[in-house]
Scaffold this motif. Structure first.
Motif, PDB file in Angstrom:
ATOM      1  N   GLN A 141       0.881  -0.847   0.399  1.00 56.04           N
ATOM      2  CA  GLN A 141       0.066   0.063   0.023  1.00 56.04           C
ATOM      3  C   GLN A 141       0.711   1.241  -0.034  1.00 56.04           C
ATOM      4  O   GLN A 141       1.968   1.660   0.372  1.00 56.04           O
ATOM      5  CB  GLN A 141      -0.979  -0.252   1.016  1.00 56.04           C
ATOM      6  N   PRO A 142       0.653   2.724  -0.596  1.00 61.87           N
ATOM      7  CA  PRO A 142       0.830   3.647  -0.278  1.00 61.87           C
ATOM      8  C   PRO A 142       1.733   3.967   1.317  1.00 61.87           C
ATOM      9  O   PRO A 142       1.360   3.086   1.612  1.00 61.87           O
ATOM     10  CB  PRO A 142       0.418   4.895  -0.519  1.00 61.87           C
ATOM     11  N   GLU A 148       2.157   5.946  -3.118  1.00 62.14           N
ATOM     12  CA  GLU A 148       1.935   5.293  -4.046  1.00 62.14           C
ATOM     13  C   GLU A 148       3.606   4.549  -4.580  1.00 62.14           C
ATOM     14  O   GLU A 148       4.288   5.548  -4.636  1.00 62.14           O
ATOM     15  CB  GLU A 148       1.041   4.856  -5.872  1.00 62.14           C
ATOM     16  N   ASP A 150       6.224   3.624  -7.492  1.00 67.61           N
ATOM     17  CA  ASP A 150       5.884   3.640  -8.855  1.00 67.61           C
ATOM     18  C   ASP A 150       6.892   2.986  -9.197  1.00 67.61           C
ATOM     19  O   ASP A 150       7.687   2.632  -8.489  1.00 67.61           O
ATOM     20  CB  ASP A 150       6.025   4.893  -8.796  1.00 67.61           C
ATOM     21  N   THR A 155       9.287   6.266  -5.092  1.00 65.51           N
ATOM     22  CA  THR A 155       8.688   6.342  -3.558  1.00 65.51           C
ATOM     23  C   THR A 155       9.389   5.755  -2.526  1.00 65.51           C
ATOM     24  O   THR A 155      10.034   5.700  -1.774  1.00 65.51           O
ATOM     25  CB  THR A 155       7.800   5.846  -3.619  1.00 65.51           C
TER      26      THR A 155
END
Ligand SMILES: Nc1ncnc2c1ncn2[C@@H]1O[C@H](COP(=O)(O)OP(=O)(O)O)[C@@H](O)[C@H]1O
Ligand SMILES: [Mg+2]
Lengths: 318, 249
Positions: A141-142, A148, A150, A155
């Motif tokens: 999950q983010p 998020e 990517d 990230t």
């Protein structure tokens, strides 16, 4: 402020690298994850003086724990890191209760054995771990519900950077604490530590457990960012390379771990690209030079140069 | 209940070699005793048995009336039984100040403190400064112990043990290796110790022994030959023979 100079510089350099090498984020992220692992080796070996060639045991455990947690329980990255840390610490604690009763070569052999056993267990437990195919299907999950993961790995890079800095700061607090001073004391003379009333065994078990937790974080981070866990996480070569990187950089100082990893992996990256067969010679030569000429690691180089310069000037004056 | 150390029937053998034989010995609080005897008599072994570095083959050791035979070395130190080593045993890569800091930290049971900086305690640092000046080592505070001269390391050895504020202090040849001009630092330090502290000094330097001890125990081949006041021991025929040499002329 001076205490935290290294993590600040590290952060700035990492930001610079992000913009300078936007297409190498996967590699740069691997460097960051490896720094976390090697920092854990530095705590265990560099500070506490526990000879280990099996830190992969906790790295792999953290990776599988975080991977399985993400698949079966919850895909939250931070929760996964905690699970990885706890799993790594638990393995270190259980094995440490036995390991810390032994000394020298026996410790080394047992650390290797623990990692080998876990490797074999992960290999056999195909239904759970995917065996030699690796653990697949990790969907994160983010981060904090905001970022998020990517495709390009932006990230993942920032996430890993924050984890590295948090671990670094945590370890610099720990190594400057009474406990940290005691570990250096044990490294120098366990006899004397006992003679001033310190429960040396429990100190070592604690240090090994904390180191295991950090290695577990490194493994979890790797699992989350690559979305894959493989048996490689338990590999002897991982433990050995982590040790070589630490020795290159310099043991017993946190910045040594950072510099050792950066140097080793950069050389590996370019040398392996130029000559996929002979890059190990480059690494080997580097290790030899450091071991013979800079036994305190690359971090001792500035000090030595400075002394030579000063010595030279004194000689001029004379 | 007696306060201090009470040793009864203590024996130790390494394989066939009997190194301590049926030693009974009291070191009540406030005592100032010396343990002397030829090399290899078993003096260090006796100290190691008392502090728990070695396990006796038989016999009991009581401290303040309770048996401490089952306690490991560190636990005995925490009760207040501390010793200096005949062979200097220090944290060689740490500075003098850091060595003493560790002693105080362990004495105050802060060794598991994970968060607070070890060097941020004003009372602790002031205590270190006091110890440093007692041993005239203020200038050497930030020098790693391995860079000190051997005689200076011997003084750190004593200072580190004193930083534990023990109740029983065993000194294993504290002056061996200390230049004679600095031996007074050792006797001065012993003279400053709290009166109720029990001290046993193992020493070949008889000047130091006579300055420190009010009672002398002579150990020969693992057995106590005689225990008495310095005058009694000096007058003892067997001791004279021992020290004036085996040659009977
Ligand atoms: N660990 C050991 N194993 C075997 N023999 C030992 C050991 N430690 C001491 N000894 C022997 O015990 C005897 C007494 O040694 P020690 O207590 O060091 O004597 P002292 O301190 O009076 O000079 C010596 O003969 C020594 O060789
Ligand atoms: Mg001796």
């Amino acid at each position: 402020m001076r205490d935290h100079l290294v993590p600040i510089v590290m952060g700035l350099v990492a930001v610079g690298l992000f913009f300078a090498f936007p297409y190498d984020l996967a590699f740069l992220t691997r460097v960051l994850v490896t720094i976390v692992l090697v920092l854990s080796v530095d705590l265990v070996l560099g500070y506490a003086g526990i000879p280990t060639l099996g830190q992969a045991a906790m790295f792999g455990t953290g990776a599988y724990a975080a991977g399985l947690f993400a698949i079966h329980v919850w895909g939250d990255p931070l929760a996964g890191l905690v699970v990885g840390a706890v799993a790594g610490a638990a393995i270190a604690l259980v094995s440490g209760l036995v390991l810390m009763r032994t000394r020298g070569l026996t410790v080394i052999m047992l650390t290797i054995a623990v990692a080998a056993i876990l490797h074999e267990i992960a290999n056999r437990a195909r239904d759970l771990t995917g065996g030699a195919d690796g653990l697949r299907g990790i969907r994160m999950q983010p981060v904090l519900g905001l970022w998020e993961f990517d495709f390009i790995g932006r990230t993942g890079y920032w996430y890993a950077l924050v984890v590295v800095i948090v671990v670094y700061v945590g370890l610099s607090i720990l190594t400057r604490s009474s406990f940290g001073l005691g570990l250096r004391g044990i490294h120098d003379s366990p006899e004397r530590m006992r003679a001033i009333g310190a429960p040396v065994y429990w100190r070592l078990v604690t240090a090994y457990t904390i180191g295991g937790g950090i290695a577990g974080i490194a493994g979890a981070l790797n699992a989350q960012i690559t979305q894959l866990v493989s048996l490689e996480g338990f590999a002897f070569s991982l433990s050995a390379e982590a040790l070589i990187m630490l020795i290159l950089g310099g043991t017993g100082r946190l910045v040594g771990a950072v510099i050792g990893v950066a140097l080793f992996m950069t050389v590996h990256h370019f040398a392996a690209a130029n000559d996929p067969f002979n890059w190990l010679f480059v690494i080997g030569a580097m290790v030899l030079v450091v071991v013979f000429f800079l036994p305190q690691g690359i971090i001792s180089l500035p000090g030595i140069l400075l002394r030579h310069l000063r010595g030279g000037r004194d000689a001029d004056r004379a | 209940m007696q306060t201090g150390l009470e040793v009864r029937g203590l024996s130790k053998n390494f394989g066939g070699l009997v190194v301590s034989e049926d030693i009974s010995f009291d070191l009540p609080s406030g005592a100032r005793k010396a343990l002397i005897g030829p090399n290899g008599a078993g003096k260090s072994t006796f100290a190691n048995l008392v502090t728990g570095i070695l396990r006796p083959s038989s016999g009991t050791i009581r401290f303040d009336g309770s048996d401490i035979g089952h306690l490991d070395e560190a636990a005995r130190v925490r009760l207040g039984i501390a010793k200096t080593f005949q062979v200097t045993t220090l944290f060689r890569r740490l500075t003098v100040r850091e060595n003493l800091r560790l002693g105080i930290i362990e004495r105050e049971r802060r060794g598991f403190g994970l968060f607070r900086r070890a060097d941020r305690d004003a009372a602790q640092e002031a205590e270190i400064d006091g110890l440093l000046s007692d041993f005239e080592m203020t200038d050497l505070a930030d020098v790693p112990v391995e860079n000190l001269a051997y005689g200076q390391q011997r003084l750190v050895e004593l200072a580190l043990t004193l930083s534990l504020k023990p109740r029983v202090l065993l000194l294993d040849e504290p002056a061996a290796g200390v230049p004679s001009s600095e031996v007074h630092l050792i006797s001065d330090a012993i003279a400053r110790l709290p009166e109720d502290l029990a001290v046993l000094i193992i020493e070949h330097d008889m000047d130091l022994v006579f300055r420190v001890a009010t009672s002398i125990v002579v150990l020969v081949q693992g057995r106590i030959l005689v225990e008495g006041t310095p005058a009694e021991v000096a007058a003892d025929a067997r001791v004279r023979e021992l020290y004036l040499g085996g040659g009977h002329g």
